[in-house]
Write a protein that holds these residues in place. Structure first.
Motif, PDB file in Angstrom:
ATOM      1  N   MET B  26       9.262  44.824  61.859  1.00  0.00           N
ATOM      2  CA  MET B  26       8.568  43.663  62.399  1.00  0.00           C
ATOM      3  C   MET B  26       8.136  42.724  61.274  1.00  0.00           C
ATOM      4  SD  MET B  26       5.656  42.024  63.006  1.00  0.00           S
ATOM      5  CE  MET B  26       4.467  43.182  62.337  1.00  0.00           C
ATOM      6  N   SER B  30       9.283  38.866  60.091  1.00  0.00           N
ATOM      7  CA  SER B  30       8.287  37.812  60.154  1.00  0.00           C
ATOM      8  C   SER B  30       8.141  37.104  58.801  1.00  0.00           C
ATOM      9  CB  SER B  30       6.954  38.423  60.585  1.00  0.00           C
ATOM     10  OG  SER B  30       6.009  37.434  60.794  1.00  0.00           O
ATOM     11  N   GLN B  36       7.406  30.671  57.292  1.00  0.00           N
ATOM     12  CA  GLN B  36       7.032  32.061  57.110  1.00  0.00           C
ATOM     13  C   GLN B  36       6.002  32.516  58.163  1.00  0.00           C
ATOM     14  OE1 GLN B  36       5.074  33.250  53.346  1.00  0.00           O
ATOM     15  NE2 GLN B  36       7.012  34.289  52.962  1.00  0.00           N
ATOM     16  N   TYR B  37       6.246  33.669  58.731  1.00  0.00           N
ATOM     17  CA  TYR B  37       5.369  34.316  59.729  1.00  0.00           C
ATOM     18  C   TYR B  37       5.291  33.572  61.069  1.00  0.00           C
ATOM     19  CZ  TYR B  37       3.702  36.925  55.668  1.00  0.00           C
ATOM     20  OH  TYR B  37       3.624  37.694  54.547  1.00  0.00           O
ATOM     21  N   SER B  38       6.087  32.532  61.232  1.00  0.00           N
ATOM     22  CA  SER B  38       5.962  31.782  62.480  1.00  0.00           C
ATOM     23  C   SER B  38       6.522  32.549  63.669  1.00  0.00           C
ATOM     24  CB  SER B  38       6.684  30.443  62.355  1.00  0.00           C
ATOM     25  OG  SER B  38       8.049  30.680  62.099  1.00  0.00           O
ATOM     26  N   SER B  39       7.330  33.547  63.393  1.00  0.00           N
ATOM     27  CA  SER B  39       7.860  34.366  64.481  1.00  0.00           C
ATOM     28  C   SER B  39       8.158  35.750  63.937  1.00  0.00           C
ATOM     29  CB  SER B  39       9.147  33.751  65.038  1.00  0.00           C
ATOM     30  OG  SER B  39      10.161  33.823  64.075  1.00  0.00           O
ATOM     31  N   ASN B  40       8.556  36.635  64.814  1.00  0.00           N
ATOM     32  CA  ASN B  40       9.075  37.918  64.346  1.00  0.00           C
ATOM     33  C   ASN B  40      10.142  38.375  65.301  1.00  0.00           C
ATOM     34  OD1 ASN B  40       8.267  40.737  65.728  1.00  0.00           O
ATOM     35  ND2 ASN B  40       6.759  39.194  66.274  1.00  0.00           N
ATOM     36  N   ASN B  41      11.023  39.210  64.805  1.00  0.00           N
ATOM     37  CA  ASN B  41      12.133  39.690  65.606  1.00  0.00           C
ATOM     38  C   ASN B  41      12.800  40.830  64.838  1.00  0.00           C
ATOM     39  OD1 ASN B  41      14.452  40.150  66.990  1.00  0.00           O
ATOM     40  ND2 ASN B  41      15.231  38.039  66.879  1.00  0.00           N
TER      41      ASN B  41
END
Ligand code: SF4
Ligand code: SF4
Ligand code: SF4
Lengths: 652, 179
Positions: B26, B30, B36-41
């Protein structure tokens, strides 16, 4: 763009085989947050009180919490909501694990199931591709086994699968939904899934999940991580081990079970064995545990390792967490080895490990009392352990007496008659509770047991200690660094609370303080259940990393919904009242709001009446526990008041 | 080629300590999100936990080099009585599996040890693994200097393999026109 949530639900009509992807209204998220809150809104709107649990029009909602799948540690709860066949009220059992984040990554916040499939099917959600697939070959298969078979046949080892076993298929009123080490067990939601002809839901998702203000959000996540480390290094003093450390009760890690085995009741929640624990038992149980436990395992994005992989030689591997370890051994007056063995079968069948052992112990008590007789138990073995297996096999198949027992102790007692209801003695609102019998009434717990909509006495408490500490010094030490309190006055309540004398139970904390403490504990649970935070890092614990002061920041930087403590508190209240309204509309009233008669030896009827009166008032409910128009309107729930008024439940 | 001093960064993996939480996946995804860190996948992560809970298999694997074709022979390991899947320990972004590829474009992913400015004290996956299954270590070694293939080149190479050089050139030309 939507943040933290995906903004889409899946609507599945199993009668027509129809699948729809529906955009949700961001306004609803602002009001009800997500998870339990938005689930309740859907149930309120679409499942009127005339709908029976096993009607095709009952909905089965798999909702993810608002923060599930984001970077927030331990936000992984799937909240499953429906109308319970056992309580006939709203059921909202939740499970941890990996399913909810996977659904988010697939692009959905909820799966809403309606109708009934003419034949057994399962649902396969693979990002945008969704299929209702035949499950004829899975009929009768175990809930654990099914997860493996589905992953194999889809050739998708990363799919997360929630499945029911035979108990769900046969609509046992305490059937669970199993998923990896986790399960949604309470309230018989597995039975509703079985009734709909839905064996499992498999999900795989590979999409991004966004947060609104990344730097701010990450900073909060890091603070939570740091605090978890701090709490791991500094267990809370003066409380039992499972409350000293974060996480779901660390039952898979600890060996010392003196507290549970000597304080909780054995059999049909009746017998206390005060000198049960001994060196020999400690040694034998430790050996058993170490032999079967392969690894401690966590839920998605959480370091706490609350579950374990269990392999009993000669039996298929399964996973376990929490108190399931002891419910079977204690109900059967047996040992841990028996517990791990029967739990393997029970997990495959997919039954709740709180209700199930109690139902079986109840049946055996009725047999001893002569209310049930040999002809009800043809061919039952003579030993208790053998009897438990025998009963379990019959309950999940609804064979003979099993068909009666499959409805739980309350309904079984009604059907059996002959005074059997005296044996269904450990229920709240028709639902079996933890086998706990105590001496002196605790006013805080009294209110939580009576009014908790979760109808599950282990899952409503946490933030305030369960009992006073012995000395002032210990209390002062505890209060030091207790920044999670919403108001400084809670520290004083605790400091002044003493085990004996004027400032002790049942008259202290006084009625007003009791209401406030209960309200706070409850509110934190409502926030967790809407956001998908595990209570093991939050509302179940003293001094948790998630609390009323950082939650609003998580919501605003994560979901982009402007939020402060007042707004969040109000949202939790809104959800609390909405769920109460669902149940009120289904007939729940003050008379239903009571703990098991024998929960405490020392009861105080007058005080109890005053407590309930005061709490109802505090909550903005009338004398029957019905939310008033005024309080509903103040929570943007005027439409609820209108409906209740139309039905004559609240007066014009 | 001349010898140079080089800082070797390693991550020691203790599979026995892994609890399968996938925090590492995760946070890696991210950290590399843009912004940076705006989403995760996790499907974009450069670390993958190869897990099969029922067989008690938990192997965190880091994304290594991109490879054009799969191995001709594959290995199966049995350790402590547990049989690991083919490819379980392999770090390659390889046509035979979906690991270590961007889910939408199929572009290969490679662990870059969280390269960033300023340099992080520890890679993110290590920071988020409270189980101590991932331990970061640094040491100095003398190595022969080699020309490091830039990330863009690795990506392009795989695109060329997938679509052919001409197609890529055409696309670039077309994109340029649009600008
Ligand atoms: S605290 Fe335990 S139960 Fe809760 S999310 Fe973490 S591992 Fe799961
Ligand atoms: S963070 Fe650590 S424990 Fe969790 S899956 Fe990754 S390697 Fe395993
Ligand atoms: S070191 Fe950094 S880039 Fe590599 S896998 Fe870990 S988080 Fe990802």
């Amino acid at each position: 763009m939507r943040y933290a949530e995906t903004g889409y639900n899946l609507e599945i009509d199993l009668t027509r085989g129809n699948i729809e992807r529906v955009e949700t209204d961001p306004k609803e998220t602002e009001l009800y947050l997500g998870g339990l809150g938005t689930n309740a809104k859907i149930l309120w709107d679409r499942v009127p009180p005339e709908i029976e649990p096993f009607s095709p029009d009952n909905l089965l909602i798999f909702g993810t919490g608002l923060l599930c799948g984001t970077q927030a540690v331990g936000c992984n709860r799937t909240i499953v909501s429906t109308i319970s066949p056992q309580t006939q009220l709203m059921a909202f059992s939740m499970m941890g694990g990996f399913w909810a984040p996977e659904l988010k990554y697939a692009g959905y916040d909820k799966v809403i199931v309606r109708g009934k499939s003419p034949k057994l099917v399962y649902l396969w959600i693979n990002n945008d591709k969704i299929e209702i697939r035949d499950a004829a070959h899975l009929k009768g298969k175990g809930a654990v086994e099914t997860q493996e078979i589905i992953r194999k046949e889809l050739k998708e080892p990363k799919a997360q699968v929630s499945a029911i076993g035979l108990a769900g298929e046969n609509r046992v009123f305490y059937a669970s939904i199993e998923q990896g080490k986790s399960s949604a067990s309470r309230g018989g939601i597995g039975a509703v899934m079985g009734d709909k002809g839905l064996k499992a839901i498999a999900v795989r998702g590979t999409k991004d999940l966004n947060v609104a203000r990344p730097a701010e959000f990450l900073k909060l996540c890091n603070e939570v991580m740091e605090y978890i480390k701090f709490r791991e290094a500094n267990p809370i003093k003066g409380v039992i081990p499972i409350l000293a450390r974060l996480g779901s009760p660390q039952e898979m890690a600890i060996h010392d079970e003196q507290w549970h085995t000597e304080n909780f009741m054995w059999g049909n929640s009746r017998t206390r064995r005060k000198d049960f624990w001994s060196e020999d038992i400690h040694k034998a149980w430790t050996e058993t545990m170490e032999q079967v436990r392969t690894r401690l395992i966590s839920c998605y994005n959480c370091p706490m390792k609350c579950g374990a992989t269990i392999t009993v030689p000669g039996l298929p591997t399964y996973m376990m967490k929490c108190f399931s370890k002891l419910t079977y051994p204690m109900a059967a007056f047996s040992d841990l080895d028996f517990g791990f063995k029967i739990a393997q079968r029970a997990t495959e069948y997919g039954v709740d490990s709180y209700s199930t052992p109690q139902v079986m112990a109840f049946a055996l008590e009725l047999y001893e009392a002569g209310i049930l007789t040999d002809k009800d138990f043809p061919g039952m073995p003579a030993d208790t352990e053998g009897r438990f297996y025998w009963l379990l096999d019959r309950i999940v198949r609804r064979e003979g007496i099993g068909d009666v027992l499959a409805n739980g102790t309350h309904w079984a007692a009604q059907e059996i008659g002959k005074g059997a209801d005296a044996y269904a003695h450990n229920n709240i609102k028709k639902h079996e509770q933890l086998p706990l019998k105590l001496s002196m009434l605790n006013p805080i717990y009294f209110l939580m047991y009576c009014t908790g909509e979760k109808i599950n006495i282990t899952q409503i408490e946490g933030q305030f200690p369960q009992a006073p500490f012995n000395t002032r010094e210990e209390r002062e030490e505890f209060v030091d660094g207790w920044f999670q309190v919403p108001d400084e006055k809670f520290k004083q309540y605790f400091l002044d609370w003493e085990p004996r004398g004027d400032n002790s139970n049942p008259y202290y904390p006084n009625i007003e303080a009791t209401c406030e403490i209960v309200d706070w504990q409850e509110m934190m649970h409502y926030i967790d259940d809407a956001l998908g935070t595990c209570t093991g890092l939050s509302s179940f614990h003293l001094k948790p990393p998630y609390h009323i002061h950082n939650f609003p920041k998580f919501v605003s930087s994560g979901a982009g919904i402007e939020m402060d403590e007042a707004v969040l508190t109000k949202a939790a209240r809104r959800n609390r009242n909405l769920i109460r309204a669902v149940n009120i509309r289904r007939g729940m009233r003050r008379a239903d709001e009571k703990p098991p008669e024998d929960h405490w030896k020392k009861r105080f009827p007058e005080l109890e009446t005053e407590l309930l009166d005061a709490y109802y008032k505090y909550k903005g409910w009338d004398n029957q526990g019905i939310p008033t128009r005024e309080s509903l309107s103040g929570l943007d729930l005027a439409y609820v008041a209108d409906d209740l008024e139309q039905r004559g439940i609240i007066k014009k | 080629m001349s010898k140079v001093k080089k800082k070797i960064k390693t991550i020691r993996i203790d599979v026995d300590k892994c609890n399968g939480c996938r925090s590492c996946e995760m946070i890696c995804s991210s950290f590399h999100a843009n912004p940076q860190y705006s989403s995760n996948n996790p499907a974009r992560s450069r670390i993958r936990v190869i897990r099969d809970p029922h067989k008690d298999i938990y192997v965190p694997v880091y994304a290594g080099e991109y490879t054009e074709s799969e191995c001709s022979g594959r290995d199966k390991y049995t350790i402590n009585g547990k049989e690991y899947d083919e490819c379980a320990f392999c770090r390659a972004s390889c046509p035979s599996r979906s690991e270590f590829k961007e889910p939408d474009s199929g572009l290969p992913l490679k662990c870059d040890m969280c390269e960033s400015d300023p340099t992080l004290e520890k890679p993110l996956c290590v920071q988020w693994c409270l189980a101590d299954a991932l331990i970061y270590e640094e040491r100095e070694e003398e190595v022969e200097e080699d020309v490091k293939q830039e990330e863009i080149e690795v990506g392009l190479e795989s695109m060329v393999d997938k679509y052919g050089l001409q197609k890529i050139l055409d696309t670039v030309a077309r994109m340029k026109k649009k600008d």
